[in-house]
Design an enzyme around this catalytic site. Structure first.
Site, PDB file in Angstrom:
ATOM      1  N   LYS A 143      -0.834  -9.079   3.285  1.00 56.22           N
ATOM      2  CA  LYS A 143      -0.144  -8.927   4.448  1.00 56.22           C
ATOM      3  C   LYS A 143      -1.206  -7.624   5.876  1.00 56.22           C
ATOM      4  O   LYS A 143      -1.404  -7.079   4.951  1.00 56.22           O
ATOM      5  CB  LYS A 143       1.284  -8.303   3.850  1.00 56.22           C
ATOM      6  N   GLU A 200       9.710  -3.084  10.913  1.00 59.38           N
ATOM      7  CA  GLU A 200      10.514  -1.564  10.377  1.00 59.38           C
ATOM      8  C   GLU A 200      10.654  -1.320  11.431  1.00 59.38           C
ATOM      9  O   GLU A 200       9.597  -0.874  12.092  1.00 59.38           O
ATOM     10  CB  GLU A 200       9.453  -0.988   9.524  1.00 59.38           C
ATOM     11  N   ASP A 231       1.046  -0.874  -0.041  1.00 56.96           N
ATOM     12  CA  ASP A 231      -0.363  -0.111  -0.109  1.00 56.96           C
ATOM     13  C   ASP A 231       1.069   1.191   0.335  1.00 56.96           C
ATOM     14  O   ASP A 231       0.407   2.655  -0.058  1.00 56.96           O
ATOM     15  CB  ASP A 231      -0.946  -0.149   1.194  1.00 56.96           C
ATOM     16  N   SER A 232       2.407   0.887  -0.405  1.00 54.66           N
ATOM     17  CA  SER A 232       3.232   2.262  -0.191  1.00 54.66           C
ATOM     18  C   SER A 232       2.961   2.987  -1.919  1.00 54.66           C
ATOM     19  O   SER A 232       3.181   4.178  -1.987  1.00 54.66           O
ATOM     20  CB  SER A 232       4.380   1.749  -0.041  1.00 54.66           C
ATOM     21  N   ASP A 244      -1.285  -6.390   0.391  1.00 52.84           N
ATOM     22  CA  ASP A 244      -1.076  -5.693   1.526  1.00 52.84           C
ATOM     23  C   ASP A 244      -2.387  -5.737   1.835  1.00 52.84           C
ATOM     24  O   ASP A 244      -3.547  -5.322   0.483  1.00 52.84           O
ATOM     25  CB  ASP A 244      -0.462  -3.975   1.655  1.00 52.84           C
ATOM     26  N   GLU A 281      -0.803  -5.140   9.422  1.00 58.20           N
ATOM     27  CA  GLU A 281       0.322  -4.384  10.226  1.00 58.20           C
ATOM     28  C   GLU A 281      -0.394  -4.626  11.596  1.00 58.20           C
ATOM     29  O   GLU A 281      -2.470  -4.953  12.043  1.00 58.20           O
ATOM     30  CB  GLU A 281       0.059  -2.783  10.406  1.00 58.20           C
TER      31      GLU A 281
END
Length: 289
Positions: A137, A205, A65-66, A108, A139
């Site tokens: 993925k 991260e 999603d970057s 993501d 978070e």
């Protein structure tokens, strides 16, 4: 033997040679971990760059999603929609398929698509898996543990993400190193719980290098992938635009510009793969805390 596919607007590169590159899968990643081979991961958001990354030998492609920041120009990843992630995942998958590529593809789950309930997470994960992703993925730790378990029990491989979690950067107070001091114990507990819930991979991260190395040893069934977390993890990931030196701002400390000294994107990506595999990147003195 595969050949390049001619198109009106360019030609996708051939896939990595079948004789030297087995299709990447969870058992294959486990084998790499067991023999001490570092896992390489890069983000990609379209067919062509995904095909180039595969040809360069990148093991895992993260449709991150970057893309909200590097492709859409957003100031954070929060504004990325599930439909946008579906579109880019499908694009990456088509690129890999066209060159008979072998990379493992991770999609993501964007902000707001898994926080409501486990059932919402399953519906969102289904969208990305049906788009061709091999893994999703998400978070965070704590409350996400049961969501991970719920997805894994239903046959969906999951990559977790701890430390700096960009989707909740506002709650974290900005882009800061996570896991220092008293917060290290919480991060350890969350990581172990995610492994127990069935997460196969864990992005760490901006986590101190010593803690990341410790967690890697403590998580034999969950492969740690570092970004600003030192060289002691099982693998590394970078945002493609950052490592090519074409981002919209200043590169963070943990990034190295792999285009330096290279004549093509393919060569830069291959240099990244070599550096991760031989342990020369990251350098804890330069790229870690």
């Amino acid at each position: 033997m595969t050949s390049s596919i001619a198109t009106p607007y360019g030609t996708l590169p051939p896939a990595s040679p079948v004789a030297t590159r087995k299709p990447v899968s969870l058992p294959r990643l486990n084998e790499m971990r067991e023999r001490g081979e570092k896992i390489t991961m890069l983000t990609a958001y379209d067919a062509t760059f995904a095909a180039v990354a595969d040809a360069a030998g990148v093991d895992c492609i993260l449709v991150g999603d970057s893309l909200g920041m590097v492709c859409q120009g957003l100031t954070s990843t929060v504004g990325v929609s599930l439909d946008t992630m579906r579109y880019h995942t499908e694009s990456v998958v088509r690129g890999i398929q066209r060159v008979q590529g072998t990379a493992w593809i991770i999609g993501d789950l964007p902000f707001g698509t898994y926080q409501e309930s486990r059932e919402q997470a399953l519906r969102s994960a289904n969208v990305l898996m049906q788009s061709g992703a091999h893994m999703v993925k998400l978070e965070g730790g704590g409350w996400t543990t049961e969501t991970v378990r719920f997805l894994v029990e239903r046959g969906i491989p999951v990559c977790a993400h701890l430390g700096l979690t960009p989707q909740t950067v506002h709650a974290l107070g900005g882009y800061r190193v996570q896991g220092r001091g008293d917060s290290a114990d919480k991060l350890r507990q969350e990581a172990l719980a995610l492994q127990d819930a069935g997460a196969s991979m864990l992005v760490l991260e901006m986590v101190p290098a010593v803690l990341s190395a410790e967690l890697t040893l403590a998580l034999p069934r969950c492969h740690t992938i570092g970004i600003g977390a030192g060289h002691g993890t099982a693998g590394q990931v970078l945002v493609m635009h950052d490592m090519l030196g074409v981002n919209l701002g200043k590169n963070p400390k943990f990034v190295r510009n792999f285009m330096t000294g290279q004549s093509s994107v393919l060569e830069a990506m291959a240099a990244y793969v070599r550096a991760v595999k031989d342990g020369s990147f990251p350098d804890n003195a330069l790229h870690a805390w």
